[in-house]
Design an enzyme around this catalytic site. Structure first.
Site, PDB file in Angstrom:
ATOM      1  CB  SER A 178     -51.159  29.487 -84.172  1.00  0.00           C
ATOM      2  OG  SER A 178     -52.343  29.064 -84.048  1.00  0.00           O
TER       3      SER A 178
HETATM    4  N1  SAH Z   1     -56.338  28.369 -88.470  1.00  0.00           N
HETATM    5  C1  SAH Z   1     -56.544  29.604 -88.202  1.00  0.00           C
HETATM    6  C2  SAH Z   1     -56.570  29.645 -86.589  1.00  0.00           C
HETATM    7  C3  SAH Z   1     -58.081  30.043 -86.233  1.00  0.00           C
HETATM    8  S1  SAH Z   1     -58.312  30.082 -84.364  1.00  0.00           S
HETATM    9  C4  SAH Z   1     -55.831  30.529 -88.929  1.00  0.00           C
HETATM   10  O1  SAH Z   1     -54.909  30.408 -89.642  1.00  0.00           O
HETATM   11  O2  SAH Z   1     -56.260  31.972 -88.621  1.00  0.00           O
HETATM   12  C5  SAH Z   1     -59.405  29.060 -84.061  1.00  0.00           C
HETATM   13  C6  SAH Z   1     -60.670  29.081 -84.910  1.00  0.00           C
HETATM   14  O3  SAH Z   1     -61.524  27.952 -84.392  1.00  0.00           O
HETATM   15  C7  SAH Z   1     -61.466  30.412 -84.637  1.00  0.00           C
HETATM   16  O4  SAH Z   1     -61.684  31.106 -85.767  1.00  0.00           O
HETATM   17  C8  SAH Z   1     -62.924  29.778 -83.892  1.00  0.00           C
HETATM   18  O5  SAH Z   1     -63.895  30.372 -84.272  1.00  0.00           O
HETATM   19  C9  SAH Z   1     -62.811  28.266 -84.593  1.00  0.00           C
HETATM   20  N2  SAH Z   1     -63.527  27.270 -83.713  1.00  0.00           N
HETATM   21  C10 SAH Z   1     -63.744  27.205 -82.495  1.00  0.00           C
HETATM   22  N3  SAH Z   1     -64.512  26.237 -82.250  1.00  0.00           N
HETATM   23  C11 SAH Z   1     -64.893  25.245 -83.665  1.00  0.00           C
HETATM   24  C12 SAH Z   1     -65.667  24.353 -84.106  1.00  0.00           C
HETATM   25  N4  SAH Z   1     -66.385  23.735 -83.197  1.00  0.00           N
HETATM   26  N5  SAH Z   1     -65.869  24.151 -85.390  1.00  0.00           N
HETATM   27  C13 SAH Z   1     -65.362  24.999 -86.219  1.00  0.00           C
HETATM   28  N6  SAH Z   1     -64.434  26.014 -85.737  1.00  0.00           N
HETATM   29  C14 SAH Z   1     -64.311  26.422 -84.477  1.00  0.00           C
END
Ligand code: SAH
Length: 218
Positions: free
Chosen positions: A63
């Site tokens: 983000s």
């Molecule tokens: N906080 C992260 C942002 C990642 S984007 C950072 O700082 O980089 C959101 C993430 O959520 C993705 O990697 C995606 O694979 C994950 N995601 C989506 N659905 C999910 C679920 N049910 N359980 C765990 N992770 C999930």
């Protein structure tokens, strides 16, 4: 190069403060301490301190710093609090959380194993002790519950029951929630008693979809 990144980091934090996203000293310190350039893909390092989301592979994104700042301020965290992050991605947000609550207080669940590996490597390289678990975060993570805060970085159609059950009284859930896969509002829910929640809807946002049993279909 290192000195330049540090200068850029300070410049970004100053802007986040001027724009009103960073308010508290602990969130400010976290942004100043975590080297974002070490969490983004090598070829995007030059953009590490833009206030923009960046691709991290596997169709996922980290983000924009301003969005993360809003979430961290909403989370209202203090040292020693027990935090569950859903959606580890590259591990950057988890590192910020660890800066605020301290080592061994953050567990983060990621559904894509390769991203969990990437996050583990990034976090370890920067000295952060965060537990990264592969799984469906819509089910929470019972082994370390109850949490002072559950913070989600992917958008779900509603707040999963498991997160509510695993949040202690006085705890918070900060999560993008929306009727469509790609558009949400940021929801902050505070558990004021066993059965009562105070729910506040904040800014419009556009996170990647939360995919899982209580999320969207793959
Ligand atoms: N906080 C992260 C942002 C990642 S984007 C950072 O700082 O980089 C959101 C993430 O959520 C993705 O990697 C995606 O694979 C994950 N995601 C989506 N659905 C999910 C679920 N049910 N359980 C765990 N992770 C999930």
């Amino acid at each position: 190069m290192g000195a330049d990144f540090e200068k850029e980091r300070h410049r970004l934090v100053k802007r986040l403060e001027e724009w009103g996203y960073v308010k508290s000293p602990s969130v400010r310190a976290a942004f100043l301490n975590v080297p974002r350039e070490r969490f983004v893909p090598d070829d995007l390092r030059a953009s590490a301190y833009d206030d923009a989301p960046l691709p991290i592979g596997h169709g996922q994104t980290i983000s924009a710093p301003s969005m993360i700042a809003i979430m961290l301020e909403e989370a209202d965290l203090g040292p020693g609090e027990n935090v569950l992050e859903i959606g580890t991605g590259c591990g950057y947000h988890a590192a910020l959380l660890a800066e605020i609550v301290g080592p061994d207080r953050v567990v983060s669940v990621e559904r894509i194993p390769a991203l969990a590996d990437l996050a583990r490597a990034n976090l370890a390289a920067c000295g952060y002790r965060v537990e990264v678990v592969v799984g469906d975060g819509t089910l929470g993570y019972p082994p370390r519950a109850p949490y002072d805060c559950v913070i989600a970085t992917a958008g779900a159609p509603r707040i999963p029951n498991a997160w509510k059950e695993q949040t202690r009284v006085g705890g918070r859930i900060v999560a993008p929630v929306g009727k469509s896969r790609m558009n949400q509002v940021l929801v902050t829910a505070r558990r004021v008693s066993e059965s009562k929640w105070e729910v506040r809807e904040g800014t419009a946002c556009a996170f990647v979809p939360m995919i899982g049993a209580e999320g969207w279909k793959a």
